[in-house]
Design an enzyme around this catalytic site. Sequence first.
Site, short mmCIF file in Angstrom:
data_model
loop_
_atom_site.label_atom_id
_atom_site.label_comp_id
_atom_site.label_asym_id
_atom_site.label_seq_id
_atom_site.Cartn_x
_atom_site.Cartn_y
_atom_site.Cartn_z
N ARG A 122 48.25 45.89 84.47
CA ARG A 122 47.51 45.59 83.43
C ARG A 122 48.26 44.87 82.37
O ARG A 122 48.66 45.61 81.49
CB ARG A 122 46.69 46.68 83.02
CG ARG A 122 45.63 47.01 83.81
CD ARG A 122 44.68 48.29 83.47
NE ARG A 122 43.27 48.11 83.77
CZ ARG A 122 42.41 49.22 83.63
NH1 ARG A 122 42.72 49.93 82.87
NH2 ARG A 122 41.31 48.71 83.87
N GLN A 127 45.39 39.60 83.68
CA GLN A 127 44.03 39.92 83.18
C GLN A 127 42.74 39.16 84.04
O GLN A 127 41.77 39.62 84.54
CB GLN A 127 43.82 39.53 81.80
CG GLN A 127 43.84 40.85 80.82
CD GLN A 127 43.57 40.64 79.41
OE1 GLN A 127 43.50 39.42 78.98
NE2 GLN A 127 43.89 41.38 78.63
N ASP A 130 41.92 40.98 87.22
CA ASP A 130 41.79 42.57 87.21
C ASP A 130 40.30 42.83 87.70
O ASP A 130 39.41 42.80 86.81
CB ASP A 130 41.45 42.78 85.52
CG ASP A 130 41.63 44.39 85.31
OD1 ASP A 130 41.15 45.13 86.42
OD2 ASP A 130 41.79 44.59 84.10
N SER A 133 38.30 46.00 86.40
CA SER A 133 37.61 45.63 85.07
C SER A 133 36.32 45.16 85.11
O SER A 133 35.22 45.39 84.69
CB SER A 133 38.31 45.03 83.84
OG SER A 133 39.27 45.70 83.56
N TYR A 229 45.71 53.27 80.69
CA TYR A 229 45.03 54.53 81.45
C TYR A 229 45.17 55.67 80.27
O TYR A 229 46.23 55.83 79.74
CB TYR A 229 45.46 54.70 82.83
CG TYR A 229 45.18 53.44 83.58
CD1 TYR A 229 43.67 53.40 84.09
CD2 TYR A 229 46.02 52.64 84.13
CE1 TYR A 229 43.35 52.35 84.92
CE2 TYR A 229 45.58 51.50 85.19
CZ TYR A 229 44.36 51.39 85.37
OH TYR A 229 43.97 50.41 86.19
P1 NAD Z 1 39.78 54.40 83.94
O1 NAD Z 1 38.55 53.93 84.76
O2 NAD Z 1 40.82 55.00 84.41
O3 NAD Z 1 38.97 55.48 82.90
C1 NAD Z 1 37.77 55.59 82.25
C2 NAD Z 1 37.90 56.06 80.77
O4 NAD Z 1 38.35 57.66 81.02
C3 NAD Z 1 39.31 55.64 80.22
O5 NAD Z 1 39.06 55.20 78.77
C4 NAD Z 1 39.90 57.14 80.06
O6 NAD Z 1 40.85 57.25 78.69
C5 NAD Z 1 38.94 58.12 79.88
N1 NAD Z 1 39.44 59.43 80.31
C6 NAD Z 1 40.39 59.97 81.26
N2 NAD Z 1 40.30 61.30 81.16
C7 NAD Z 1 39.65 61.72 80.37
C8 NAD Z 1 39.26 62.98 79.88
N3 NAD Z 1 39.53 63.93 80.28
N4 NAD Z 1 38.41 62.93 78.84
C9 NAD Z 1 37.77 62.03 78.49
N5 NAD Z 1 37.75 60.80 78.74
C10 NAD Z 1 38.79 60.55 79.67
O7 NAD Z 1 40.00 53.23 82.68
P2 NAD Z 1 39.57 52.00 82.54
O8 NAD Z 1 38.21 51.92 82.24
O9 NAD Z 1 39.78 51.08 83.64
O10 NAD Z 1 40.52 51.48 81.40
C11 NAD Z 1 41.00 52.01 80.27
C12 NAD Z 1 41.40 51.18 79.19
O11 NAD Z 1 42.59 50.42 79.57
C13 NAD Z 1 40.58 50.26 78.78
O12 NAD Z 1 39.55 50.52 77.76
C14 NAD Z 1 41.51 49.05 78.19
O13 NAD Z 1 41.65 49.41 76.75
C15 NAD Z 1 42.48 48.95 79.02
N6 NAD Z 1 42.64 47.93 79.97
C16 NAD Z 1 43.60 46.96 79.81
C17 NAD Z 1 43.73 46.02 80.46
C18 NAD Z 1 44.85 45.07 80.23
O14 NAD Z 1 45.60 45.16 79.51
N7 NAD Z 1 44.97 43.97 81.25
C19 NAD Z 1 42.80 45.86 81.36
C20 NAD Z 1 41.63 46.69 81.52
C21 NAD Z 1 41.73 47.79 80.76
#
Ligand code: NAD
Length: 382
Positions: A122, A127, A130, A133, A229
Site C-alpha cells: 500500500r 494505488q 490496489d 480497495s 492496516y
Molecule cells: P481492512 O479491511 O484490513 O480493515 C477494515 C477496518 O477494520 C480498518 O479500518 C481497521 O482499522 C478496522 N479494524 C480492525 N480491527 C478492528 C477492531 N478490533 N475494532 C474496530 N475496527 C477494527 O482495512 P482496509 O479497509 O483495507 O484499509 C484500512 C485503511 O488503510 C484505509 O482506511 C486507508 O486509510 C488505508 N489504505 C491505504 C492505502 C494506500 O496507502 N495505498 C490503500 C488502501 C487503504
Amino acid sequence: MLVGILHESAPGETRVALLPESLKSLVAQGIAVTVESGAGRVAGASDQAYIDAGAIVTSDRASILASADLLPLVNAPSPSDQSSLKPGAVVIGFLKPLDAPQALTAAIARPVTLFSMELVPRISRAQSMDALSSMATIAGYKAIIAAADRLPRLFPMLMTAAGTIPPARVFVIGAGVAGLRAIATARRLGAVVEAYDVRAAAGEQVRSLGAKFLDVDLGGISTEGGGGYAAELTEEALDRGRDLITRTAAHSDVIVTTAQVPGRPAPRLIRRAAVEAMRPGCVLVDLAAPAGGNCELTQPGVEQTLNGVTLLAPLNLPAEVPVHASQLYARNILNFLALIVKKGELTIDLADEVLAGACVSHNGNPVNPRVAKLLEAATTTS
Ligand code: NAD
C-alpha cells in the site's frame, strides 16, 4: 507471449480478470490473447467482444492452462488447474496466500511465478493496482443496499401529510475502505450514521462524511499495524470495543461490520448480547464473513434470522456487481501487468518493491517473507 483469460470456476464467481477493453495495450504489443468461452458473459463481455478486441475464443480450458505464459485470474486456480499450468508461467490474482498458502503448493512446485493482488504494497505508486480497495468499495456500497432492501423501515427522514418518519440509524464497525463507502452510501440514503474503528486516523474521515465517530479509550495502546492496516488487539482492548458495540447496537437499525486484520481471523467484536439487544426487523451485515466474521453468531455464507434480526454474512458481494467489479479489477490488473510486461515480453524484476511484495513464489521458491514463513510452518506440521 500468450495471455490466457479463464472462465472463473469458483462457485458464485461472476467476475472476469480482463475485459475486452483491457486487451488493447496487450494486443498492441504483439501479445496473443486466448479467452475461455463465456468468461466475461455475466460481466457484460460477450465472446464476440473479445474476438473484436483481437482475442481468440475457445472452449478448450485445458489448452489455455497448458499454453498461457501469463494468466490473470480473479481467484486462485484449483489444485487440478494448478497441475496443468505451463511451467514458468506467471499467474496473478486474489490467491489468498496469507489465509491458505498450502492451497498454492501445486502451482509453486510446477514451478510457476505467483503474484497475489492481496499483497500489493500500500504505497502511492501502487494505488492504481490496489484491487482490495476496489473490491472493498463495492462491498461497502452493496452491504448498505442489501440492508436497506431487508429493513422493514425507510432510510431517509420523511415529512409527509401522514406524519413524520424518522431516519434509519446505521452503525458501521471498521471505517476502512469498505466501512467508509458504507457510511457514504448510508448518508446519501438519508440515514443517521455512527462508526467505530480502532485506528484514530479513521475518526476524521468518518466525520468528513457527516457521520459520528465513536471513540473508545483503549488505554493508549498502538492500534496501527503498518500499511494503513489495524494491529491485532489484546482481549482487554477488544472487550472495550465490544462493550461500546453492544450499547450502540440497542439503538441501531442496521449494523455493517467490516473489521479485519490482514492474515488473521476477523476480530470477534459483536457478542450474542449485542444481537439480542437489536430490535426485531433490524439488519446486521457481516462483511468480515470471509475471514470468519466479526459477529460470534455469524455463519459465513449463511443468512440467518435471530429473534427477528436478519444476519447476513456474504462471502463475495463484488460478484453481485460483476460489470463494475470486473471493470475496476481489470484496471488494477492491467496496471500491475505494466510492471512485468515490457515490449510484449515478460520481465520480472524482483528488485521492484511492488513486485517483491506481491510475489508469492518465483522459480519454485517463496518470495514474500510472510508467505514463506507460513509455507514453511505448513510443511513442518504436515
Ligand atoms: P481492512 O479491511 O484490513 O480493515 C477494515 C477496518 O477494520 C480498518 O479500518 C481497521 O482499522 C478496522 N479494524 C480492525 N480491527 C478492528 C477492531 N478490533 N475494532 C474496530 N475496527 C477494527 O482495512 P482496509 O479497509 O483495507 O484499509 C484500512 C485503511 O488503510 C484505509 O482506511 C486507508 O486509510 C488505508 N489504505 C491505504 C492505502 C494506500 O496507502 N495505498 C490503500 C488502501 C487503504
